[in-house]
Write a protein that holds these residues in place. Sequence first.
Motif, PDB file in Angstrom:
ATOM      1  N   TRP A 193       0.453  -1.273  -0.206  1.00 12.32           N
ATOM      2  CA  TRP A 193      -0.071   0.049   0.237  1.00 12.32           C
ATOM      3  C   TRP A 193       1.109   0.623   0.172  1.00 12.32           C
ATOM      4  O   TRP A 193       1.320   2.192  -0.585  1.00 12.32           O
ATOM      5  CB  TRP A 193      -0.675  -0.312   1.133  1.00 12.32           C
ATOM      6  N   ASN A 194       1.964   1.031   1.191  1.00 16.04           N
ATOM      7  CA  ASN A 194       2.456   2.711   1.029  1.00 16.04           C
ATOM      8  C   ASN A 194       4.410   3.315   0.286  1.00 16.04           C
ATOM      9  O   ASN A 194       5.085   1.854   0.694  1.00 16.04           O
ATOM     10  CB  ASN A 194       2.749   3.016   2.431  1.00 16.04           C
ATOM     11  N   MET A 195       3.689   3.365  -1.049  1.00 13.95           N
ATOM     12  CA  MET A 195       5.111   2.987  -1.687  1.00 13.95           C
ATOM     13  C   MET A 195       5.091   5.146  -2.071  1.00 13.95           C
ATOM     14  O   MET A 195       4.114   5.316  -2.348  1.00 13.95           O
ATOM     15  CB  MET A 195       4.544   2.338  -2.769  1.00 13.95           C
ATOM     16  N   PRO A 196       6.147   5.116  -2.180  1.00 20.79           N
ATOM     17  CA  PRO A 196       6.417   6.992  -3.046  1.00 20.79           C
ATOM     18  C   PRO A 196       6.006   6.632  -4.343  1.00 20.79           C
ATOM     19  O   PRO A 196       5.711   5.399  -5.235  1.00 20.79           O
ATOM     20  CB  PRO A 196       8.274   7.019  -3.691  1.00 20.79           C
ATOM     21  N   ASN A 197       5.759   7.587  -5.411  1.00 17.99           N
ATOM     22  CA  ASN A 197       5.157   7.765  -6.649  1.00 17.99           C
ATOM     23  C   ASN A 197       3.707   8.129  -6.915  1.00 17.99           C
ATOM     24  O   ASN A 197       2.866   8.608  -7.022  1.00 17.99           O
ATOM     25  CB  ASN A 197       6.225   7.011  -7.614  1.00 17.99           C
ATOM     26  N   MET A 198       3.997   6.218  -6.610  1.00 24.32           N
ATOM     27  CA  MET A 198       2.238   5.449  -6.608  1.00 24.32           C
ATOM     28  C   MET A 198       2.562   4.853  -5.782  1.00 24.32           C
ATOM     29  O   MET A 198       2.606   3.445  -5.647  1.00 24.32           O
ATOM     30  CB  MET A 198       1.703   5.880  -8.909  1.00 24.32           C
ATOM     31  N   ASP A 199       0.953   5.135  -4.969  1.00 21.54           N
ATOM     32  CA  ASP A 199       0.584   4.111  -3.284  1.00 21.54           C
ATOM     33  C   ASP A 199       0.036   2.971  -4.906  1.00 21.54           C
ATOM     34  O   ASP A 199      -0.445   3.212  -5.381  1.00 21.54           O
ATOM     35  CB  ASP A 199       0.038   4.519  -2.387  1.00 21.54           C
ATOM     36  N   GLY A 200      -0.287   1.798  -3.636  1.00 16.94           N
ATOM     37  CA  GLY A 200      -0.817   0.870  -4.122  1.00 16.94           C
ATOM     38  C   GLY A 200      -2.366   0.831  -4.395  1.00 16.94           C
ATOM     39  O   GLY A 200      -2.818   0.173  -5.233  1.00 16.94           O
ATOM     40  N   LEU A 201      -2.947   1.958  -3.086  1.00 16.43           N
ATOM     41  CA  LEU A 201      -4.659   2.137  -3.524  1.00 16.43           C
ATOM     42  C   LEU A 201      -4.749   2.655  -5.011  1.00 16.43           C
ATOM     43  O   LEU A 201      -6.128   2.093  -6.041  1.00 16.43           O
ATOM     44  CB  LEU A 201      -4.854   2.751  -2.718  1.00 16.43           C
ATOM     45  N   THR A 202      -3.803   2.974  -5.001  1.00 13.48           N
ATOM     46  CA  THR A 202      -4.687   4.248  -6.538  1.00 13.48           C
ATOM     47  C   THR A 202      -4.030   3.242  -7.785  1.00 13.48           C
ATOM     48  O   THR A 202      -4.790   3.226  -9.055  1.00 13.48           O
ATOM     49  CB  THR A 202      -3.683   5.458  -6.574  1.00 13.48           C
ATOM     50  N   PHE A 203      -2.750   2.604  -7.114  1.00 15.11           N
ATOM     51  CA  PHE A 203      -2.213   1.463  -8.962  1.00 15.11           C
ATOM     52  C   PHE A 203      -3.645   0.415  -8.881  1.00 15.11           C
ATOM     53  O   PHE A 203      -3.728   0.251  -9.843  1.00 15.11           O
ATOM     54  CB  PHE A 203      -1.275   0.633  -8.071  1.00 15.11           C
ATOM     55  N   LEU A 204      -3.383   0.140  -8.309  1.00 13.51           N
ATOM     56  CA  LEU A 204      -5.034  -0.860  -8.113  1.00 13.51           C
ATOM     57  C   LEU A 204      -6.328  -0.480  -8.691  1.00 13.51           C
ATOM     58  O   LEU A 204      -6.915  -0.790  -9.342  1.00 13.51           O
ATOM     59  CB  LEU A 204      -5.069  -1.084  -7.067  1.00 13.51           C
ATOM     60  N   LYS A 205      -6.938   0.788  -8.468  1.00 14.57           N
ATOM     61  CA  LYS A 205      -7.462   1.400  -8.717  1.00 14.57           C
ATOM     62  C   LYS A 205      -7.443   1.848 -10.421  1.00 14.57           C
ATOM     63  O   LYS A 205      -8.454   1.983 -11.149  1.00 14.57           O
ATOM     64  CB  LYS A 205      -8.140   3.153  -8.568  1.00 14.57           C
ATOM     65  N   THR A 206      -6.229   2.070 -10.645  1.00 13.66           N
ATOM     66  CA  THR A 206      -5.556   2.923 -11.868  1.00 13.66           C
ATOM     67  C   THR A 206      -5.831   1.550 -13.033  1.00 13.66           C
ATOM     68  O   THR A 206      -6.557   1.855 -13.972  1.00 13.66           O
ATOM     69  CB  THR A 206      -4.041   3.207 -12.557  1.00 13.66           C
ATOM     70  N   ILE A 207      -5.670   0.391 -12.528  1.00 15.37           N
ATOM     71  CA  ILE A 207      -5.836  -1.006 -12.892  1.00 15.37           C
ATOM     72  C   ILE A 207      -6.891  -1.895 -13.480  1.00 15.37           C
ATOM     73  O   ILE A 207      -7.618  -1.896 -14.703  1.00 15.37           O
ATOM     74  CB  ILE A 207      -4.203  -2.423 -13.002  1.00 15.37           C
ATOM     75  N   ARG A 208      -8.036  -1.909 -12.188  1.00 21.72           N
ATOM     76  CA  ARG A 208      -8.843  -1.568 -12.580  1.00 21.72           C
ATOM     77  C   ARG A 208     -10.405  -1.042 -14.020  1.00 21.72           C
ATOM     78  O   ARG A 208     -10.724  -1.699 -14.780  1.00 21.72           O
ATOM     79  CB  ARG A 208      -9.742  -1.933 -10.962  1.00 21.72           C
ATOM     80  N   ALA A 209      -9.503   0.395 -13.893  1.00 27.88           N
ATOM     81  CA  ALA A 209     -10.140   1.183 -14.488  1.00 27.88           C
ATOM     82  C   ALA A 209      -9.638   0.709 -15.883  1.00 27.88           C
ATOM     83  O   ALA A 209     -10.552   1.426 -16.814  1.00 27.88           O
ATOM     84  CB  ALA A 209      -9.956   2.813 -14.480  1.00 27.88           C
ATOM     85  N   ASP A 210      -8.425   0.331 -16.359  1.00 30.80           N
ATOM     86  CA  ASP A 210      -7.825  -0.396 -17.635  1.00 30.80           C
ATOM     87  C   ASP A 210      -8.418  -1.869 -18.265  1.00 30.80           C
ATOM     88  O   ASP A 210      -7.793  -1.770 -18.553  1.00 30.80           O
ATOM     89  CB  ASP A 210      -6.281  -0.394 -17.305  1.00 30.80           C
TER      90      ASP A 210
END
Lengths: 161, 125
Positions: free
Chosen positions: B53-70
């Motif tokens: 979840w906690n990562m620099p640049n893009m966190d895990g929650l944003t990553f998850l929303k991004t790939i699901r939206a894709d």
Amino acid sequence: MDVRFINPFIKSIRNVYQTMMRTDIVFGKPQVKTDGCKNPDVSAVIGYSGDASGAVVIAYQRQAAITTASKFASMELDVSHPDFADALGEIANMIAGGAKAEFEGLDVDPSLPSVIVGDNHEVSNSKVNPSLTIPCDCSFGAFNVHVTMKLEKQAAVGAAS
Amino acid sequence: MKILLVDDSRTIRNIQKNILAKLGHTEIDEAPDGVEGVAKVREFSPDLILLDWNMPNMDGLTFLKTIRADGVTTPVIMCTTEAEKSRVITAIQAGANNYVVKPFSTETMADKIEQTMRKLTAPAP
Ligand SMILES: [Mg+2]
């Protein structure tokens, strides 16, 4: 500094060391400190912001830091190894996150970890004083956990047991 | 089975790789943040993603929303220090399939991976 923040840290430190490194921690009596953390060789720091703000600093002497990082990663990690700081930062991350989950009713965000390596350095608290020090000992060597927390919002802290 | 590890700690990725190797999984790629993770999802086409979840640049929650939206439906196991129920619910609502709280034991991690894959390979009712 609200002493009710201490139990969540003790519980979390014990859990991280047992689960990831299969070792038990012996805790000393927490002590109030007003002068920051004196003389560690390696410190891992996580800041908190939100309903409570502050920091947790995990302070090691050199050999305890090397042994702890190596046990955590299951490989030899000397101070010069690129993963040395990464391993200690992740231990701090787990301790900070586990403690935070016990701050009942408070929405708190931990920062990404920072690791300071340098013989006999000092970490001082610029904003919150005093701090509480939890002395810890285990088979990898002794270390200190310094906690400074200030409530930004009134709530029941550490009510979970 | 191709597995993508997204975590800013290389030590954690190594620990996960050791567990996966014991389970017989060796086709593994990794990313240290969500931005590289999204790129890896496109080029590596993983069958399973372990996500911090906690990562620099893009966190895990944003990553998850991004790939699901894709439109990416690859199963995702969140592996994070975020332990509060409210966070677990947030992650599940964003499209996580399973959840492992750090610190984790080898057994817990192995169980969650097997559980997630079993659910996916089960025949539709
Ligand atoms: Mg992380």
